[in-house]
Design a protein around this motif. Structure first.
Motif, short mmCIF file in Angstrom:
data_model
loop_
_atom_site.label_atom_id
_atom_site.label_comp_id
_atom_site.label_asym_id
_atom_site.label_seq_id
_atom_site.Cartn_x
_atom_site.Cartn_y
_atom_site.Cartn_z
N GLU A 1 14.00 -16.99 2.72
CA GLU A 1 13.29 -16.00 1.97
C GLU A 1 13.86 -14.45 2.30
O GLU A 1 14.63 -14.21 3.36
N LEU A 2 13.44 -13.42 1.68
CA LEU A 2 13.92 -12.23 1.86
C LEU A 2 12.70 -11.31 2.29
O LEU A 2 11.62 -11.37 1.40
N ILE A 3 12.74 -10.73 3.46
CA ILE A 3 11.47 -9.80 3.85
C ILE A 3 11.75 -8.48 3.72
O ILE A 3 12.85 -7.91 4.10
N LEU A 4 11.17 -7.61 2.65
CA LEU A 4 11.57 -6.13 2.40
C LEU A 4 11.32 -5.39 3.78
O LEU A 4 10.77 -5.72 4.57
N SER A 5 12.35 -4.46 3.72
CA SER A 5 12.69 -4.04 5.07
C SER A 5 11.79 -2.67 5.06
O SER A 5 11.20 -2.47 5.99
N SER A 6 11.43 -2.02 4.07
CA SER A 6 10.52 -0.85 4.09
C SER A 6 10.33 -0.62 2.55
O SER A 6 10.84 -1.11 1.60
N LYS A 7 9.15 0.54 2.25
CA LYS A 7 8.84 0.73 1.09
C LYS A 7 10.05 1.41 0.26
O LYS A 7 10.01 1.12 -1.13
N ASP A 8 11.01 1.94 1.04
CA ASP A 8 12.00 2.58 0.15
C ASP A 8 13.11 1.76 -0.08
O ASP A 8 14.18 1.94 -0.70
N SER A 9 12.96 0.22 0.34
CA SER A 9 14.06 -0.63 0.25
C SER A 9 13.87 -1.63 -1.13
O SER A 9 14.59 -2.48 -1.37
N GLU B 1 16.98 -3.29 -7.17
CA GLU B 1 17.94 -3.14 -6.13
C GLU B 1 16.96 -3.32 -4.86
O GLU B 1 15.85 -2.53 -4.46
N VAL B 2 17.14 -4.39 -4.07
CA VAL B 2 16.27 -4.77 -2.84
C VAL B 2 16.99 -4.62 -1.63
O VAL B 2 18.01 -5.34 -1.63
N VAL B 3 16.68 -4.30 -0.38
CA VAL B 3 17.20 -4.58 0.79
C VAL B 3 16.25 -5.22 1.70
O VAL B 3 15.03 -4.66 1.95
N GLY B 4 16.61 -6.07 2.40
CA GLY B 4 15.56 -6.90 3.12
C GLY B 4 16.27 -7.96 4.23
O GLY B 4 17.52 -8.12 4.09
N ALA C 1 0.70 -1.21 0.15
CA ALA C 1 -0.18 -0.13 0.06
C ALA C 1 0.86 1.26 0.00
O ALA C 1 0.31 2.32 -0.62
N GLU C 2 1.87 1.05 0.92
CA GLU C 2 2.89 2.46 0.79
C GLU C 2 3.65 2.57 -0.77
O GLU C 2 3.82 3.69 -1.22
N LEU C 3 3.95 1.38 -1.27
CA LEU C 3 4.44 1.61 -2.57
C LEU C 3 3.39 2.21 -3.37
O LEU C 3 3.82 2.94 -4.43
N GLN C 4 2.03 1.77 -3.51
CA GLN C 4 1.17 2.28 -4.39
C GLN C 4 0.84 4.00 -4.11
O GLN C 4 0.66 4.69 -4.96
N GLU C 5 1.20 4.28 -2.87
CA GLU C 5 0.99 5.64 -2.65
C GLU C 5 2.12 6.58 -3.48
O GLU C 5 1.94 7.65 -3.80
N ASN C 6 3.13 5.79 -3.35
CA ASN C 6 4.22 6.33 -4.30
C ASN C 6 3.93 6.11 -5.94
O ASN C 6 4.89 6.15 -6.53
N HIS C 7 2.78 5.67 -6.16
CA HIS C 7 2.45 5.58 -7.62
C HIS C 7 3.26 4.25 -8.10
O HIS C 7 3.65 4.33 -9.57
N LEU C 8 3.53 3.38 -7.56
CA LEU C 8 4.19 2.19 -7.84
C LEU C 8 3.29 0.92 -7.57
O LEU C 8 2.66 0.85 -6.32
N ASP C 9 3.01 0.21 -8.68
CA ASP C 9 2.09 -1.02 -8.28
C ASP C 9 3.17 -2.24 -8.32
O ASP C 9 4.15 -2.40 -9.02
N ILE C 10 2.86 -3.41 -7.65
CA ILE C 10 3.69 -4.53 -7.43
C ILE C 10 4.10 -5.20 -9.04
O ILE C 10 5.19 -5.41 -9.22
N THR C 11 2.92 -5.05 -9.71
CA THR C 11 3.30 -5.37 -11.31
C THR C 11 4.09 -4.77 -11.79
O THR C 11 4.47 -5.21 -12.73
N ASP C 12 4.54 -3.45 -11.62
CA ASP C 12 5.38 -2.84 -12.19
C ASP C 12 6.61 -3.24 -12.18
O ASP C 12 7.57 -3.22 -13.23
#
Length: 132
Positions: free
Chosen positions: A119-127, A106-109, A88-99
């Motif tokens: 598995e890798l769990i996403l750290s934050s929406k900015d990650s 680059e992912v931080v988790g 939901a936080e990603l979508q607030e930044n106009h990014l959809d998961i399917t994008d």
């Protein structure tokens, strides 16, 4: 020289202040370790890492509470978990998961284990950032 309670208190206070100032100065320079998926092992559980790779597959849990993205960095692949609140936080930044599908990211988790799979769990929406 005799150490009194007052001198001991002053020494402890000065030492604490030096430590706090050191943390403030050096904390921004601490970087997350960039790693290849093939090098990830169970000894790294609960560590935060950075991976560059391509998202090949995206699916949603049956309960719709999380997303599972398969990331491949050329050395291996693993699941990246994004919880509903982060999505939901990603979508607030106009990014959809399917994008993110078929895009280099680059992912931080944090590395975790679920049903004997790492598995890798996403750290934050900015990650989660699209590189190309």
């Amino acid at each position: 020289m005799e150490i009194t309670d007052e001198k001991l208190l002053k020494i402890a206070l000065v030492t604490s202040l030096i430590g706090i100032i050191g943390l403030i100065i050096f904390t921004p320079t601490i970087e997350v370790k960039e790693i290849d998926i093939k090098d990830i092992n169970r000894g790294m559980i609960d560590e935060e890492v950075k991976i560059d790779g391509v998202i090949h597959d995206i699916s949603q849990s049956k309960s719709k509470s999380s997303y599972f993205l398969t990331i491949n960095d050329g050395t291996g692949q693993m699941q990246l978990i994004i919880f509903k609140t982060q999505a939901a936080e990603l979508q607030e930044n106009h990014l959809d998961i399917t994008d993110f599908k078929n895009r280099k990211v680059e992912v931080v988790g944090k590395i975790t284990e679920y049903k004997s799979q790492l598995e890798l769990i996403l750290s934050s929406k900015d990650s989660l950032k699209i590189i190309s």
